[in-house]
Design a protein around this motif. Structure first.
Motif, PDB file in Angstrom:
ATOM      1  N   THR A 112       0.841  -1.193   0.145  1.00 20.42           N
ATOM      2  CA  THR A 112      -0.004  -0.158  -0.023  1.00 20.42           C
ATOM      3  C   THR A 112       0.955   1.062   0.159  1.00 20.42           C
ATOM      4  O   THR A 112       1.741   1.426   0.892  1.00 20.42           O
ATOM      5  CB  THR A 112      -1.069  -0.044   1.356  1.00 20.42           C
ATOM      6  OG1 THR A 112      -1.628  -1.147   1.256  1.00 20.42           O
ATOM      7  CG2 THR A 112      -1.888   1.347   1.095  1.00 20.42           C
ATOM      8  N   GLY A 114       0.998   5.577  -0.997  1.00 19.90           N
ATOM      9  CA  GLY A 114       0.191   6.825  -1.422  1.00 19.90           C
ATOM     10  C   GLY A 114       0.921   7.621  -2.493  1.00 19.90           C
ATOM     11  O   GLY A 114       2.067   7.496  -2.975  1.00 19.90           O
ATOM     12  N   ARG A 139      -2.042  -1.500  -3.891  1.00 21.62           N
ATOM     13  CA  ARG A 139      -2.848  -0.547  -3.428  1.00 21.62           C
ATOM     14  C   ARG A 139      -2.401   0.936  -3.385  1.00 21.62           C
ATOM     15  O   ARG A 139      -1.522   1.222  -2.715  1.00 21.62           O
ATOM     16  CB  ARG A 139      -3.833  -0.798  -2.299  1.00 21.62           C
ATOM     17  CG  ARG A 139      -4.705   0.379  -1.695  1.00 21.62           C
ATOM     18  CD  ARG A 139      -5.635  -0.243  -0.762  1.00 21.62           C
ATOM     19  NE  ARG A 139      -5.140  -0.977   0.390  1.00 21.62           N
ATOM     20  CZ  ARG A 139      -5.628  -1.660   1.539  1.00 21.62           C
ATOM     21  NH1 ARG A 139      -7.043  -1.569   1.533  1.00 21.62           N
ATOM     22  NH2 ARG A 139      -4.989  -1.868   2.496  1.00 21.62           N
ATOM     23  N   LEU A 141      -3.158   4.847  -2.907  1.00 22.83           N
ATOM     24  CA  LEU A 141      -4.203   5.964  -2.357  1.00 22.83           C
ATOM     25  C   LEU A 141      -3.718   7.121  -2.940  1.00 22.83           C
ATOM     26  O   LEU A 141      -2.456   7.565  -2.721  1.00 22.83           O
ATOM     27  CB  LEU A 141      -3.919   5.685  -0.765  1.00 22.83           C
ATOM     28  CG  LEU A 141      -4.346   4.285  -0.042  1.00 22.83           C
ATOM     29  CD1 LEU A 141      -4.298   4.365   1.411  1.00 22.83           C
ATOM     30  CD2 LEU A 141      -5.615   3.638  -0.399  1.00 22.83           C
ATOM     31  N   ARG A 142      -4.585   8.022  -3.309  1.00 23.68           N
ATOM     32  CA  ARG A 142      -4.418   9.267  -3.743  1.00 23.68           C
ATOM     33  C   ARG A 142      -4.935  10.503  -3.118  1.00 23.68           C
ATOM     34  O   ARG A 142      -5.900  10.094  -2.561  1.00 23.68           O
ATOM     35  CB  ARG A 142      -4.823   9.345  -5.171  1.00 23.68           C
ATOM     36  CG  ARG A 142      -4.421   8.227  -6.134  1.00 23.68           C
ATOM     37  CD  ARG A 142      -5.052   8.811  -7.521  1.00 23.68           C
ATOM     38  NE  ARG A 142      -4.807   7.542  -8.466  1.00 23.68           N
ATOM     39  CZ  ARG A 142      -5.251   7.758  -9.940  1.00 23.68           C
ATOM     40  NH1 ARG A 142      -5.619   8.890 -10.420  1.00 23.68           N
ATOM     41  NH2 ARG A 142      -5.214   6.731 -10.643  1.00 23.68           N
ATOM     42  N   LEU A 143      -4.409  11.632  -2.940  1.00 27.94           N
ATOM     43  CA  LEU A 143      -4.568  12.567  -2.193  1.00 27.94           C
ATOM     44  C   LEU A 143      -4.314  13.755  -2.904  1.00 27.94           C
ATOM     45  O   LEU A 143      -2.972  14.099  -3.152  1.00 27.94           O
ATOM     46  CB  LEU A 143      -4.192  12.544  -0.999  1.00 27.94           C
ATOM     47  CG  LEU A 143      -4.873  14.122  -0.119  1.00 27.94           C
ATOM     48  CD1 LEU A 143      -6.248  14.091  -0.172  1.00 27.94           C
ATOM     49  CD2 LEU A 143      -4.259  13.998   1.207  1.00 27.94           C
ATOM     50  N   ALA A 172      -6.140  13.454   5.296  1.00 30.97           N
ATOM     51  CA  ALA A 172      -6.958  12.599   4.756  1.00 30.97           C
ATOM     52  C   ALA A 172      -6.263  11.348   3.871  1.00 30.97           C
ATOM     53  O   ALA A 172      -7.206  10.643   3.428  1.00 30.97           O
ATOM     54  CB  ALA A 172      -7.790  13.667   3.607  1.00 30.97           C
ATOM     55  N   LEU A 173      -5.116  11.475   3.385  1.00 29.17           N
ATOM     56  CA  LEU A 173      -4.386  10.405   2.928  1.00 29.17           C
ATOM     57  C   LEU A 173      -4.260   8.864   3.728  1.00 29.17           C
ATOM     58  O   LEU A 173      -4.748   8.122   3.596  1.00 29.17           O
ATOM     59  CB  LEU A 173      -3.086  10.463   2.380  1.00 29.17           C
ATOM     60  CG  LEU A 173      -2.407   9.572   1.734  1.00 29.17           C
ATOM     61  CD1 LEU A 173      -2.835   9.451   0.395  1.00 29.17           C
ATOM     62  CD2 LEU A 173      -0.810  10.106   1.417  1.00 29.17           C
ATOM     63  N   GLN A 176      -7.898   7.412   4.568  1.00 34.23           N
ATOM     64  CA  GLN A 176      -8.580   6.335   3.828  1.00 34.23           C
ATOM     65  C   GLN A 176      -8.492   5.030   4.078  1.00 34.23           C
ATOM     66  O   GLN A 176      -7.647   4.652   4.697  1.00 34.23           O
ATOM     67  CB  GLN A 176      -7.823   6.557   2.200  1.00 34.23           C
ATOM     68  CG  GLN A 176      -8.040   8.067   1.746  1.00 34.23           C
ATOM     69  CD  GLN A 176      -7.389   8.021   0.187  1.00 34.23           C
ATOM     70  OE1 GLN A 176      -7.650   7.084  -0.445  1.00 34.23           O
ATOM     71  NE2 GLN A 176      -6.617   9.084   0.032  1.00 34.23           N
ATOM     72  N   PRO A 177      -9.328   4.045   3.825  1.00 38.02           N
ATOM     73  CA  PRO A 177      -9.227   2.643   3.883  1.00 38.02           C
ATOM     74  C   PRO A 177      -7.834   2.055   3.560  1.00 38.02           C
ATOM     75  O   PRO A 177      -7.581   2.385   2.460  1.00 38.02           O
ATOM     76  CB  PRO A 177     -10.358   2.186   3.030  1.00 38.02           C
ATOM     77  CG  PRO A 177     -11.382   3.305   2.967  1.00 38.02           C
ATOM     78  CD  PRO A 177     -10.648   4.329   2.941  1.00 38.02           C
ATOM     79  N   GLY A 179      -5.203   3.233   4.877  1.00 35.42           N
ATOM     80  CA  GLY A 179      -4.214   4.191   5.237  1.00 35.42           C
ATOM     81  C   GLY A 179      -3.154   3.834   6.071  1.00 35.42           C
ATOM     82  O   GLY A 179      -1.927   4.394   6.183  1.00 35.42           O
TER      83      GLY A 179
END
Length: 264
Positions: A112, A114, A139, A141-143, A172-173, A176-177, A179
């Motif tokens: 995972t 980001g 996975r 995760l974007r922000l 907020a990053l 996230q699920p 994170g």
């Protein structure tokens, strides 16, 4: 090739200094012009049409005025939106800046990782393509964290940077699920490495941050291999904004070997 012909580094602001720092290590003798579109900052909140028109128009004028041997668009947002258009209209070699998803995907231990960039960068199809090609089975995760651009600019002006303000931009990053499994974060805006110490405090010391400045510099060095360099004048920076405001960054630019600031 005229050996006095410069390399032009273009960014919406001062984020491209991270690229310049790496370029100095590889090509210390190369003449450089740094161009900051301070009048257009920030790009991340603009539409794709606005960014494409602005970047292509400015680079066309700058190429005509400065006759660079190579142009580097040292801005992820401008590159993901306007790189193809600029290459279509200019004969000058163009090096763009793309999110370092490939190396980040290869080093994440948890699977995972980001992606921190501007909102405009986050929504580009090019980013989707990079994820499909290099992060299959991982996975991502974007922000979009547009506020970090202003914080980075403030830091270079010598203003105090609050860790709390940085944390507010990136929390907020982590929320996230998945994170909490983040172990690697791509800094997909050339401004963001300027805030790496603050980001590390805000996100945790175990996070590995990845950005593309070194790879961009290596690409420029490869494309100019064998070319001669000489300076007709000291390296300088230009701004599309107010010169008085730009001059507040004089100490930051001096750290990168640029002591002349001008209005474009």
């Amino acid at each position: 090739m005229d050996k006095k012909s410069p390399i032009l580094l273009f960014d919406s602001g001062v984020g491209g200094l991270t690229v310049l720092g790496e370029l100095r290590k590889l090509l210390p003798d190369a003449p450089v012009i740094y161009a900051a579109d301070m009048a257009g900052l920030p790009y991340g909140a603009k539409s794709e049409a606005e960014v494409a028109a602005r970047v292509s128009g400015l680079l066309g004028r700058m190429a005509e005025r400065y006759q660079p041997r190579l142009i580097c668009i040292a801005c992820n947002t401008a590159s993901t939106i306007a790189l193809g258009m600029v290459r279509d209209v200019l004969e000058t070699p163009i090096v763009g800046t793309v999110p370092a998803i490939k190396p980040a995907a290869s080093i994440t231990r948890t699977g995972t990782f980001g992606l921190l960039g501007t909102e405009a960068t986050m929504r580009q199809a090019y980013v989707d393509e990079l994820e499909r090609e290099f992060a299959s089975g991982k996975r991502l995760l974007r922000l979009g964290a547009n506020g970090l651009v202003a914080i980075a600019e403030a830091k270079l002006r010598g203003e105090e940077v609050s860790i709390g303000a940085v944390a507010d931009e990136v929390k907020a990053l982590v929320l996230q699920p998945g994170g909490r499994e983040l172990d690697t974060v791509v800094l997909a805006c050339t401004h963001f490495p300027l805030l790496e110490p603050e980001l590390r405090e805000a996100m945790g010391k175990d996070i590995t941050f990845v950005h593309g400045a070194q790879g961009i510099a290596q690409r420029i060095a490869y494309l100019t291999k064998g070319q001669e360099f000489t300076r007709a004048r000291p390296d300088f920076a230009v701004t599309t904004g107010e010169l008085e405001d730009f001059e507040k960054l004089d100490r930051a630019f001096a750290n990168y070997g640029i002591e002349i600031l001008e209005k474009f």
